[in-house]
Write a protein that holds these residues in place. Structure first.
Motif, PDB file in Angstrom:
ATOM      1  N   PHE A 213       0.814  -1.209   0.000  1.00  0.00           N
ATOM      2  CA  PHE A 213       0.000   0.000   0.000  1.00  0.00           C
ATOM      3  C   PHE A 213       0.850   1.262   0.000  1.00  0.00           C
ATOM      4  CE2 PHE A 213      -2.555  -3.291   2.031  1.00  0.00           C
ATOM      5  CZ  PHE A 213      -3.702  -3.231   1.252  1.00  0.00           C
ATOM      6  N   VAL A 214       0.390   2.234  -0.791  1.00  0.00           N
ATOM      7  CA  VAL A 214       0.915   3.594  -0.768  1.00  0.00           C
ATOM      8  C   VAL A 214      -0.289   4.485  -0.494  1.00  0.00           C
ATOM      9  CG1 VAL A 214       2.049   5.433  -2.048  1.00  0.00           C
ATOM     10  CG2 VAL A 214       2.754   3.052  -2.407  1.00  0.00           C
ATOM     11  N   GLY A 215      -0.312   5.072   0.701  1.00  0.00           N
ATOM     12  CA  GLY A 215      -1.425   5.928   1.076  1.00  0.00           C
ATOM     13  C   GLY A 215      -1.016   7.384   1.074  1.00  0.00           C
ATOM     14  N   TYR A 216      -2.010   8.242   0.934  1.00  0.00           N
ATOM     15  CA  TYR A 216      -1.741   9.673   1.068  1.00  0.00           C
ATOM     16  C   TYR A 216      -2.964  10.355   1.663  1.00  0.00           C
ATOM     17  CZ  TYR A 216      -4.359  10.363  -3.316  1.00  0.00           C
ATOM     18  OH  TYR A 216      -5.333  10.380  -4.289  1.00  0.00           O
ATOM     19  N   GLY A 217      -2.685  11.415   2.399  1.00  0.00           N
ATOM     20  CA  GLY A 217      -3.736  12.174   3.058  1.00  0.00           C
ATOM     21  C   GLY A 217      -3.141  12.985   4.181  1.00  0.00           C
ATOM     22  N   VAL A 218      -3.989  13.567   5.001  1.00  0.00           N
ATOM     23  CA  VAL A 218      -3.526  14.389   6.109  1.00  0.00           C
ATOM     24  C   VAL A 218      -2.653  13.562   7.055  1.00  0.00           C
ATOM     25  CG1 VAL A 218      -4.261  15.759   8.107  1.00  0.00           C
ATOM     26  CG2 VAL A 218      -5.463  15.983   5.923  1.00  0.00           C
ATOM     27  N   GLN A 219      -3.040  12.326   7.311  1.00  0.00           N
ATOM     28  CA  GLN A 219      -2.279  11.421   8.173  1.00  0.00           C
ATOM     29  C   GLN A 219      -1.533  10.361   7.350  1.00  0.00           C
ATOM     30  OE1 GLN A 219      -2.061  11.912  11.453  1.00  0.00           O
ATOM     31  NE2 GLN A 219      -3.424  13.667  11.308  1.00  0.00           N
ATOM     32  N   GLY A 220      -1.192  10.670   6.121  1.00  0.00           N
ATOM     33  CA  GLY A 220      -0.456   9.729   5.276  1.00  0.00           C
ATOM     34  C   GLY A 220      -1.290   8.574   4.756  1.00  0.00           C
ATOM     35  N   GLY A 221      -2.610   8.711   4.839  1.00  0.00           N
ATOM     36  CA  GLY A 221      -3.480   7.646   4.355  1.00  0.00           C
ATOM     37  C   GLY A 221      -3.507   6.425   5.249  1.00  0.00           C
ATOM     38  N   SER A 222      -2.992   6.550   6.463  1.00  0.00           N
ATOM     39  CA  SER A 222      -2.822   5.373   7.323  1.00  0.00           C
ATOM     40  C   SER A 222      -4.139   4.714   7.696  1.00  0.00           C
ATOM     41  CB  SER A 222      -2.039   5.735   8.586  1.00  0.00           C
ATOM     42  OG  SER A 222      -2.701   6.737   9.318  1.00  0.00           O
TER      43      SER A 222
ATOM     44  N   SER B  11       2.160  12.536   3.264  1.00  0.00           N
ATOM     45  CA  SER B  11       1.388  13.586   3.915  1.00  0.00           C
ATOM     46  C   SER B  11       1.038  14.697   2.928  1.00  0.00           C
ATOM     47  CB  SER B  11       2.207  14.184   5.068  1.00  0.00           C
ATOM     48  OG  SER B  11       1.642  15.406   5.503  1.00  0.00           O
ATOM     49  N   LEU B  12      -0.225  15.085   2.909  1.00  0.00           N
ATOM     50  CA  LEU B  12      -0.622  16.200   2.045  1.00  0.00           C
ATOM     51  C   LEU B  12       0.094  17.481   2.434  1.00  0.00           C
ATOM     52  CD1 LEU B  12      -4.461  15.626   1.591  1.00  0.00           C
ATOM     53  CD2 LEU B  12      -2.679  15.470  -0.158  1.00  0.00           C
ATOM     54  N   TYR B  13       0.480  17.584   3.713  1.00  0.00           N
ATOM     55  CA  TYR B  13       1.167  18.789   4.177  1.00  0.00           C
ATOM     56  C   TYR B  13       2.653  18.793   3.839  1.00  0.00           C
ATOM     57  CZ  TYR B  13      -2.974  19.924   6.925  1.00  0.00           C
ATOM     58  OH  TYR B  13      -4.242  20.238   7.324  1.00  0.00           O
ATOM     59  N   ASP B  14       3.302  17.637   3.941  1.00  0.00           N
ATOM     60  CA  ASP B  14       4.757  17.594   3.832  1.00  0.00           C
ATOM     61  C   ASP B  14       5.287  16.998   2.535  1.00  0.00           C
ATOM     62  OD1 ASP B  14       4.999  18.628   6.461  1.00  0.00           O
ATOM     63  OD2 ASP B  14       4.676  16.611   7.274  1.00  0.00           O
ATOM     64  N   ASP B  15       4.449  16.303   1.778  1.00  0.00           N
ATOM     65  CA  ASP B  15       4.926  15.606   0.578  1.00  0.00           C
ATOM     66  C   ASP B  15       4.263  16.081  -0.706  1.00  0.00           C
ATOM     67  OD1 ASP B  15       6.750  13.759   1.913  1.00  0.00           O
ATOM     68  OD2 ASP B  15       4.922  12.921   2.802  1.00  0.00           O
ATOM     69  N   PHE B  16       3.469  17.134  -0.613  1.00  0.00           N
ATOM     70  CA  PHE B  16       2.825  17.728  -1.784  1.00  0.00           C
ATOM     71  C   PHE B  16       3.002  19.232  -1.715  1.00  0.00           C
ATOM     72  CE2 PHE B  16       0.722  13.718  -1.264  1.00  0.00           C
ATOM     73  CZ  PHE B  16       0.414  13.288  -2.546  1.00  0.00           C
TER      74      PHE B  16
ATOM     75  N   GLU C 141       1.375  22.682  -2.322  1.00  0.00           N
ATOM     76  CA  GLU C 141       0.022  23.235  -2.399  1.00  0.00           C
ATOM     77  C   GLU C 141      -1.030  22.135  -2.469  1.00  0.00           C
ATOM     78  OE1 GLU C 141      -0.125  26.159  -5.504  1.00  0.00           O
ATOM     79  OE2 GLU C 141       1.643  27.197  -4.745  1.00  0.00           O
ATOM     80  N   PHE C 142      -0.774  21.036  -1.783  1.00  0.00           N
ATOM     81  CA  PHE C 142      -1.691  19.897  -1.679  1.00  0.00           C
ATOM     82  C   PHE C 142      -1.992  19.221  -3.018  1.00  0.00           C
ATOM     83  CE2 PHE C 142      -2.709  22.805   1.800  1.00  0.00           C
ATOM     84  CZ  PHE C 142      -2.517  21.980   2.891  1.00  0.00           C
ATOM     85  N   ALA C 143      -1.220  19.532  -4.055  1.00  0.00           N
ATOM     86  CA  ALA C 143      -1.556  19.024  -5.387  1.00  0.00           C
ATOM     87  C   ALA C 143      -0.392  18.381  -6.125  1.00  0.00           C
ATOM     88  CB  ALA C 143      -2.142  20.149  -6.238  1.00  0.00           C
ATOM     89  N   ARG C 144       0.805  18.932  -6.022  1.00  0.00           N
ATOM     90  CA  ARG C 144       1.946  18.407  -6.777  1.00  0.00           C
ATOM     91  C   ARG C 144       2.829  17.578  -5.853  1.00  0.00           C
ATOM     92  NH1 ARG C 144       1.195  23.391  -8.261  1.00  0.00           N
ATOM     93  NH2 ARG C 144       2.851  24.238  -6.952  1.00  0.00           N
ATOM     94  N   LEU C 145       2.993  16.318  -6.221  1.00  0.00           N
ATOM     95  CA  LEU C 145       3.775  15.406  -5.389  1.00  0.00           C
ATOM     96  C   LEU C 145       5.237  15.835  -5.337  1.00  0.00           C
ATOM     97  CD1 LEU C 145       3.883  12.766  -3.746  1.00  0.00           C
ATOM     98  CD2 LEU C 145       4.343  11.570  -5.905  1.00  0.00           C
ATOM     99  N   ALA C 146       5.746  15.978  -4.135  1.00  0.00           N
ATOM    100  CA  ALA C 146       7.159  16.284  -3.894  1.00  0.00           C
ATOM    101  C   ALA C 146       7.569  15.506  -2.652  1.00  0.00           C
ATOM    102  CB  ALA C 146       7.362  17.785  -3.697  1.00  0.00           C
ATOM    103  N   PRO C 147       7.664  14.170  -2.764  1.00  0.00           N
ATOM    104  CA  PRO C 147       7.877  13.341  -1.574  1.00  0.00           C
ATOM    105  C   PRO C 147       9.235  13.572  -0.926  1.00  0.00           C
ATOM    106  CG  PRO C 147       8.094  12.021  -3.558  1.00  0.00           C
ATOM    107  CD  PRO C 147       7.638  13.388  -3.986  1.00  0.00           C
TER     108      PRO C 147
END
Length: 196
Positions: free
Chosen positions: A114-123, A148-153, A155-161
């Motif tokens: 699994f690869v999750g994403y969201g506020v809590q990393g999709g956990s 994390s939408l906060y730390d890995d994107f 503006e919550f849209a472009r992935l920057a892990p």
């Protein structure tokens, strides 16, 4: 299974403006560097399954809807899966759960990561999907990626892990490929018993 396992990367959202397609591309770009498996993106947006409405349970494999047969053939052709899931309201997207619910035997005795994403990393979405995987006889690997939408994107849209996620992804893929190879023998044995 052929000598090299085939792994599907499932894009688990169909929303307009979704992040899952970009996350799946990132997974594919990283996975394509490997020589121990082949990887292919399977986008749920390309497989518009209705809400599960078959008269018989998926275990029977007596699908009435032609879309179900197409989905069955596609999923059955893979040895393992990477599920890219967003988290909506502490859960995976309904379209992803529905796509999983349509089938049973096609998932059984295969591996999933699994690869999750969201506020809590999709956990929390991943936790629910692990329960679903168990019922479908999918062997879920331990390591997961949580973006994390906060730390890995941006503006919550472009992935920057963050760099650490590459290590998590590599470790998850190591486990997934190993389990995919191991479970091929289970499926072969099951087929031999059924044919006897």
């Amino acid at each position: 299974m052929t000598s090299t396992p085939r792994i599907a990367i499932l894009v688990g959202s169909t929303r307009t403006g979704r992040n899952s397609a970009g996350v799946a591309r990132w997974v594919l770009d990283r996975a394509a560097r490997r020589s121990d498996a082949t990887f292919e993106v399977v986008d749920l947006a390309d497989h518009p399954l209705p809400h599960l409405d078959e008269a018989l349970p998926p275990r029977m494999q007596q699908y009435e809807n032609p879309l179900a047969w197409e989905w069955s053939r596609l999923i059955d052709g893979f040895d393992g899966y990477v599920v890219v899931t967003p988290e909506y309201n502490h859960a995976p997207a309904a379209v992803l759960k529905n796509a999983m619910d349509w089938l049973y035997h096609e998932w059984a005795d295969k591996a999933v990561g699994f690869v999750g994403y969201g506020v809590q990393g999709g956990s929390r979405a991943v936790e629910q999907l692990r329960l679903v995987a168990g019922e479908l006889q999918l062997a879920d690997v331990r390591t997961q990626v949580g973006l994390s939408l906060y730390d890995d994107f941006e503006e919550f849209a472009r992935l920057a892990p963050r760099a650490r996620h590459e290590g998590d992804l590599d470790a998850m893929l190591d486990e997934l490929v190993a389990w995919s190879v191991a479970l091929a023998t289970v499926r072969e044995r099951r087929a031999a018993v059924a044919a006897a």
